[in-house]
Design an enzyme around this catalytic site. Sequence first.
Site, PDB file in Angstrom:
ATOM      1  N   GLU A  21     -10.326  -6.753   2.139  1.00 29.19           N
ATOM      2  CA  GLU A  21     -11.539  -7.001   1.339  1.00 29.19           C
ATOM      3  C   GLU A  21     -11.755  -8.499   1.093  1.00 29.19           C
ATOM      4  O   GLU A  21     -12.874  -8.988   1.134  1.00 29.19           O
ATOM      5  CB  GLU A  21     -11.441  -6.237   0.026  1.00 29.19           C
ATOM      6  CG  GLU A  21     -11.401  -4.727   0.261  1.00 29.19           C
ATOM      7  CD  GLU A  21     -11.332  -3.960  -1.037  1.00 29.19           C
ATOM      8  OE1 GLU A  21     -10.224  -3.804  -1.568  1.00 29.19           O
ATOM      9  OE2 GLU A  21     -12.383  -3.547  -1.532  1.00 29.19           O
TER      10      GLU A  21
ATOM     11  N   GLU B  64      -6.151   2.876   0.145  1.00 28.18           N
ATOM     12  CA  GLU B  64      -6.672   3.316  -1.157  1.00 28.18           C
ATOM     13  C   GLU B  64      -6.802   4.836  -1.333  1.00 28.18           C
ATOM     14  O   GLU B  64      -6.243   5.380  -2.287  1.00 28.18           O
ATOM     15  CB  GLU B  64      -8.020   2.645  -1.466  1.00 28.18           C
ATOM     16  CG  GLU B  64      -7.905   1.200  -1.917  1.00 28.18           C
ATOM     17  CD  GLU B  64      -7.924   0.201  -0.777  1.00 28.18           C
ATOM     18  OE1 GLU B  64      -7.732   0.614   0.379  1.00 28.18           O
ATOM     19  OE2 GLU B  64      -8.131  -0.988  -1.038  1.00 28.18           O
TER      20      GLU B  64
END
Length: 244
Positions: free
Chosen positions: A115, A135
């Site tokens: 990210e 995640e």
Amino acid sequence: MDGFEVVIYEKQDGIAYVTLNRPQALNAYSIRMRDELYEILGAIKDDSEVEVVILKGAGEKAFCAGADLTEFLTAPSPIIARQARFERDIWGRFLSVEQPIIAAMHGYVLGSGIEMSLCCDIRLASDDARFGLPEPGLGIIPAAGGSQTLPRTIGQAAALEMLLSGRWITAEEARQLKLVNRVVPRAELLKEAEKLARKIKSYNPQAVRFAKQAVTRGLDLTLEEGLALEARLGRQLTVTEKNE
Ligand code: COA
């Protein structure tokens, strides 16, 4: 700038080097790291001497192995652990930096590592890099913009496959997906990033900043608005140059 514990900030010949520096924890992204990055990016943004930025990870094994799981484990819930990260808009801070940011990634590039790199402008990977989004396997979703930046970069289907399958991909696959611009041998990674940085640095800094702005801001606009932005920036640049 000093007093930092988990990020190293160095500046040399117009290039800012930002190094995630928790190699013993594979540069896992902690709250402390967030705070230090926030401060460093703020300083870079206001520093006219910095023309280009290189973001990299310390140590042999990782650029960044994602969010610090020990902070997750000590928080009352993963949701609360995540909320702590929203207290400072580090991702907005990344995006507000006008100078180009090059991510130089090696080893593990997981979760927030991906990210963070998606908030950079050019991504280089060494041939040993491995990319993954753990995640959903942890019962959470990306919280550092990844659910928005990844599909905008590699397309919806590829982003969903990466996210929902949890499958890690190689540097070469990342290149094919356009997640990274280029793959280079591990020993060449920093040299290649510096070569690129020096090339960028050889150009008019205002033209570089405006070109970045036209592309990154333009992507969120309609074509018509984007063309107007480009024209506005072009005019501003001409005026600036004439005034010099
Ligand atoms: N948060 C905190 N510590 C981490 C970490 C993370 N995300 N990732 C790795 N570390 C620590 C390990 O706990 C270990 O610490 P220790 O030496 O005190 O035991 C050290 O970094 C080295 O990691 P290790 O697991 O021994 O290396 P490895 O090469 O065997 O495995 C990984 C590497 C990346 C496969 C493994 O560390 C891992 O799965 N990490 C978690 C990735 C993750 O889920 N990130 C969260 C994304 S939201």
